[in-house]
Design a protein around this motif. Structure first.
Motif, PDB file in Angstrom:
ATOM      1  N   GLY A  31       0.792  -1.212   0.000  1.00 45.76           N
ATOM      2  CA  GLY A  31       0.000   0.000   0.000  1.00 45.76           C
ATOM      3  C   GLY A  31       0.828   1.268   0.000  1.00 45.76           C
ATOM      4  N   LYS A  32       2.157   1.123  -0.081  1.00 45.34           N
ATOM      5  CA  LYS A  32       3.027   2.294  -0.077  1.00 45.34           C
ATOM      6  C   LYS A  32       3.991   2.194  -1.250  1.00 45.34           C
ATOM      7  N   ALA A  33       4.607   3.308  -1.548  1.00 42.89           N
ATOM      8  CA  ALA A  33       5.593   3.314  -2.625  1.00 42.89           C
ATOM      9  C   ALA A  33       6.802   2.482  -2.229  1.00 42.89           C
ATOM     10  N   GLU A  34       7.395   1.799  -3.201  1.00 45.97           N
ATOM     11  CA  GLU A  34       8.608   1.029  -2.946  1.00 45.97           C
ATOM     12  C   GLU A  34       9.725   1.953  -2.471  1.00 45.97           C
ATOM     13  N   PRO A  35      10.513   1.539  -1.493  1.00 43.27           N
ATOM     14  CA  PRO A  35      11.619   2.378  -1.045  1.00 43.27           C
ATOM     15  C   PRO A  35      12.671   2.501  -2.142  1.00 43.27           C
ATOM     16  N   SER A  36      13.375   3.602  -2.160  1.00 45.49           N
ATOM     17  CA  SER A  36      14.437   3.771  -3.149  1.00 45.49           C
ATOM     18  C   SER A  36      15.572   2.812  -2.818  1.00 45.49           C
ATOM     19  N   PRO A  37      16.360   2.398  -3.813  1.00 45.93           N
ATOM     20  CA  PRO A  37      17.492   1.501  -3.544  1.00 45.93           C
ATOM     21  C   PRO A  37      18.434   2.074  -2.486  1.00 45.93           C
ATOM     22  N   GLN A  38      18.687   3.362  -2.546  1.00 48.58           N
ATOM     23  CA  GLN A  38      19.589   3.981  -1.578  1.00 48.58           C
ATOM     24  C   GLN A  38      19.005   3.927  -0.165  1.00 48.58           C
ATOM     25  N   LYS A  39      17.686   4.147  -0.066  1.00 49.69           N
ATOM     26  CA  LYS A  39      17.030   4.080   1.240  1.00 49.69           C
ATOM     27  C   LYS A  39      17.119   2.665   1.802  1.00 49.69           C
ATOM     28  N   GLU A  43      18.689   1.544   5.293  1.00 50.89           N
ATOM     29  CA  GLU A  43      17.870   0.839   6.282  1.00 50.89           C
ATOM     30  C   GLU A  43      18.628  -0.332   6.884  1.00 50.89           C
ATOM     31  N   VAL A  44      19.308  -1.090   6.028  1.00 51.35           N
ATOM     32  CA  VAL A  44      20.102  -2.214   6.523  1.00 51.35           C
ATOM     33  C   VAL A  44      21.246  -1.711   7.397  1.00 51.35           C
ATOM     34  N   TRP A  45      21.921  -0.658   6.948  1.00 49.71           N
ATOM     35  CA  TRP A  45      23.027  -0.109   7.742  1.00 49.71           C
ATOM     36  C   TRP A  45      22.532   0.319   9.121  1.00 49.71           C
ATOM     37  N   ASP A  61      35.459   0.719  10.199  1.00 48.14           N
ATOM     38  CA  ASP A  61      34.902   2.056  10.435  1.00 48.14           C
ATOM     39  C   ASP A  61      33.495   2.053   9.849  1.00 48.14           C
ATOM     40  N   TRP A  62      32.526   1.740  10.698  1.00 44.87           N
ATOM     41  CA  TRP A  62      31.170   1.513  10.231  1.00 44.87           C
ATOM     42  C   TRP A  62      30.540   2.776   9.636  1.00 44.87           C
ATOM     43  N   LYS A  63      30.843   3.923  10.212  1.00 42.52           N
ATOM     44  CA  LYS A  63      30.299   5.173   9.669  1.00 42.52           C
ATOM     45  C   LYS A  63      30.883   5.482   8.291  1.00 42.52           C
ATOM     46  N   ALA A  64      32.166   5.180   8.105  1.00 50.12           N
ATOM     47  CA  ALA A  64      32.775   5.383   6.795  1.00 50.12           C
ATOM     48  C   ALA A  64      32.169   4.436   5.763  1.00 50.12           C
ATOM     49  N   ILE A  65      31.825   3.223   6.204  1.00 51.68           N
ATOM     50  CA  ILE A  65      31.187   2.262   5.302  1.00 51.68           C
ATOM     51  C   ILE A  65      29.825   2.791   4.851  1.00 51.68           C
ATOM     52  N   ARG A  66      29.100   3.423   5.755  1.00 55.05           N
ATOM     53  CA  ARG A  66      27.810   4.016   5.372  1.00 55.05           C
ATOM     54  C   ARG A  66      27.995   5.057   4.264  1.00 55.05           C
ATOM     55  N   GLN A  67      28.947   5.916   4.453  1.00 53.61           N
ATOM     56  CA  GLN A  67      29.182   6.953   3.450  1.00 53.61           C
ATOM     57  C   GLN A  67      29.611   6.346   2.115  1.00 53.61           C
ATOM     58  N   GLN A  68      30.408   5.290   2.201  1.00 53.02           N
ATOM     59  CA  GLN A  68      30.877   4.615   0.989  1.00 53.02           C
ATOM     60  C   GLN A  68      29.701   4.077   0.178  1.00 53.02           C
ATOM     61  N   TYR A  69      28.741   3.413   0.849  1.00 56.29           N
ATOM     62  CA  TYR A  69      27.657   2.774   0.120  1.00 56.29           C
ATOM     63  C   TYR A  69      26.516   3.736  -0.210  1.00 56.29           C
ATOM     64  N   LEU A  70      26.324   4.752   0.613  1.00 61.23           N
ATOM     65  CA  LEU A  70      25.314   5.750   0.278  1.00 61.23           C
ATOM     66  C   LEU A  70      25.802   6.702  -0.815  1.00 61.23           C
ATOM     67  N   GLY A  71      27.111   6.751  -0.994  1.00 59.85           N
ATOM     68  CA  GLY A  71      27.672   7.606  -2.039  1.00 59.85           C
ATOM     69  C   GLY A  71      27.561   7.024  -3.432  1.00 59.85           C
ATOM     70  N   ARG A  72      27.143   5.783  -3.511  1.00 63.95           N
ATOM     71  CA  ARG A  72      26.990   5.147  -4.819  1.00 63.95           C
ATOM     72  C   ARG A  72      25.658   5.535  -5.457  1.00 63.95           C
ATOM     73  N   ALA A  83      25.017  -4.467  -3.228  1.00 64.12           N
ATOM     74  CA  ALA A  83      25.776  -3.594  -2.338  1.00 64.12           C
ATOM     75  C   ALA A  83      25.568  -3.985  -0.877  1.00 64.12           C
ATOM     76  N   ILE A  84      24.329  -4.319  -0.532  1.00 66.73           N
ATOM     77  CA  ILE A  84      24.042  -4.722   0.849  1.00 66.73           C
ATOM     78  C   ILE A  84      24.801  -5.994   1.204  1.00 66.73           C
ATOM     79  N   GLN A  85      24.832  -6.946   0.275  1.00 70.03           N
ATOM     80  CA  GLN A  85      25.568  -8.180   0.540  1.00 70.03           C
ATOM     81  C   GLN A  85      27.058  -7.899   0.742  1.00 70.03           C
ATOM     82  N   GLU A  86      27.607  -6.984  -0.041  1.00 69.11           N
ATOM     83  CA  GLU A  86      29.004  -6.580   0.155  1.00 69.11           C
ATOM     84  C   GLU A  86      29.199  -5.978   1.542  1.00 69.11           C
ATOM     85  N   MET A  87      28.298  -5.095   1.918  1.00 66.72           N
ATOM     86  CA  MET A  87      28.397  -4.405   3.198  1.00 66.72           C
ATOM     87  C   MET A  87      28.294  -5.384   4.365  1.00 66.72           C
ATOM     88  N   VAL A  88      27.336  -6.271   4.293  1.00 64.04           N
ATOM     89  CA  VAL A  88      27.149  -7.262   5.355  1.00 64.04           C
ATOM     90  C   VAL A  88      28.361  -8.183   5.454  1.00 64.04           C
TER      91      VAL A  88
END
Length: 426
Positions: A31-39, A43-45, A61-72, A83-88
């Motif tokens: 019933g809602k719009a699909e989340p964007s890939p970046q979102k 969410e997983v992070w 450096d978990w915060k740096a990893i967030r920036q790395q993957y959100l920057g894509r 990307a999530i599988q790489e991050m995990v």
């Protein structure tokens, strides 16, 4: 309390080989719009950042990893999944996994006890990284073919598994019911090939019957997995056997790879009158203790069968009953998984399983990578295991471990141990 944040599940790396079925979770996106890939990536992070058991995040450096993957830039959810599988994977934890929507439906099927496939419980050997069989599920194609615990899957349909991620291996073994999959197994120095036909697999959590012994009737209960229905099935089994006035019980947890924490707690309370069952310690060293409800269904002598395929929830149950002196354990050392996972559904129907705590037995034993040593060790040779599987004589007097359990139970019955085994009767 941290235990209320997520649905807690105790289980091995990847559950039985599965296909699609009814999901336990409705997608948050209904019933809602699909989340964007970046979102979705973020969410997983965020879930890992708030709940993962290792606050060092595997010294990343978990915060740096967030920036790395959100920057894509992501053009599709499929790119986000990769990307999530790489991050995990950076966490270096084989029990923390991301599941795309199809895989998550399959995981939910396992939780509910509805499976289809070949019936294998798989794990990755921590030292060799080999794809290893924890246990075949009783009555399934893999079980009937004679695949054994500790068998190493070296090829799937001719594809070498060395270096293959366990989730990739599962995808290759998946397929429509009635189709074939060829597994090449390394067992010691020998290689064997198994041509398996995928099938619907109905897991009946509990089977039971009475057996006649020189000291009277005993109840035999087999629990292959701690599914959603396991506790209710166990309750019915014990009540039925009590009505038949059995003198004691053999509970068979061999090759039981675990399942839901709630199921293990409920089942433990059916045997324990009082006291601790297990304690969970999260990353902040917050300890949650779980105790028996105080309403056991029986106080009669109990012997539990365990082996190297008994893991997680099986180890919680057997460890609690052993520590409390409520039961004696017969067989071989258990698998040794003392970690707790939680399952979190995501907005697009995918899901994340993450390690959130360690668990300890009532006496404070950390069984991770160690396992639980039985009170009476009875080893089975490879030839014995194969013969028992082929002749379907597990849980009969032709089964040396079962025969030893019956002999030990008979001694307990004769000595009147039913009144000694509970703390209230000491």
């Amino acid at each position: 309390m941290f235990k209320q944040k997520l649905l807690v599940k105790i289980e091995l790396a990847v559950m039985a080989i599965m296909l699609l079925g009814t999901s336990l979770y409705a997608s948050k996106a209904f019933g809602k719009a699909e989340p964007s890939p970046q979102k979705l990536v973020d969410e997983v992070w965020q879930i890992l950042d708030k709940n993962y058991v290792d606050v060092s995040f595997n010294h990343q450096d978990w915060k740096a990893i967030r920036q790395q993957y959100l920057g894509r830039s992501y053009s599709s959810n499929q790119q986000a999944y990769g990307a999530i599988q790489e991050m995990v994977a950076k966490l270096g934890d084989r029990y923390t996994e991301f599941f795309d929507p199809q895989e998550f439906k399959a995981l939910n099927n396992d939780l509910s006890g509805n499976l289809s496939g070949v019936g294998l419980e798989l794990a990755q050997n921590e030292k060799t990284k080999a794809l290893t069989v924890v246990a075949p599920i009783a009555g399934t194609p893999a079980f009937k073919a004679g695949i054994l615990p500790d068998d190493v899957i070296v090829q799937i349909n001719g594809q070498i598994t060395q270096g293959m991620k366990i989730e990739d291996a599962v995808k290759r073994i998946l397929g429509p019911v009635g189709t074939k999959v060829v597994l090449t197994i390394q067992r010691g120095s020998q290689s064997q090939t198994f041509n398996l036909t995928r099938a619907n697999i109905a897991i009946y959590p509990v089977t039971y019957n009475t057996r006649t012994t020189p000291v009277g009737k005993i109840g035999y209960i087999r629990l292959p997995e701690f599914t959603e229905t396991a506790a209710a099935e166990m309750h019915r089994a014990i009540e039925a056997l009590e009505q038949q006035q059995v003198q004691g019980y053999v509970l068979d947890l061999r090759s039981d790879p675990g399942g839901l924490l709630d199921a293990s707690l409920q089942i433990a309370s059916m045997w324990l009158k009082q006291g601790a069952i297990v304690s969970l310690v999260n990353r902040d060293q917050v300890k949650d203790s779980y105790n028996a409800s105080g309403h056991p269904l029986t106080n009669k002598p109990l012997v539990i069968l365990v082996d190297k395929g008994s893991a997680s929830a099986s180890e919680i149950l057997s460890g609690a009953l052993q520590d409390d002196h409520r039961a004696r354990l017969v067989g071989t050392r258990t698998f040794g998984k003392g970690l707790v996972q939680a399952v979190e559904p995501l907005e697009d129907g995918s899901g994340l399983k993450l390690t959130i705590a360690k668990y300890y037995t009532p006496k404070g034993r950390d069984i991770n990578h160690v396992g639980i040593e039985p009170d009476i060790t009875v080893e089975l040779t490879e030839a014995q295991q194969k013969a028992l599987l082929q002749k379907q004589t597990l849980g009969t007097l032709a089964d040396p471990q079962y025969a030893s359990a019956v002999a030990d139970l008979s001694k307990l019955i004769q000595s009147g141990a039913d009144h000694v085994s509970l703390k209230s009767g000491k």
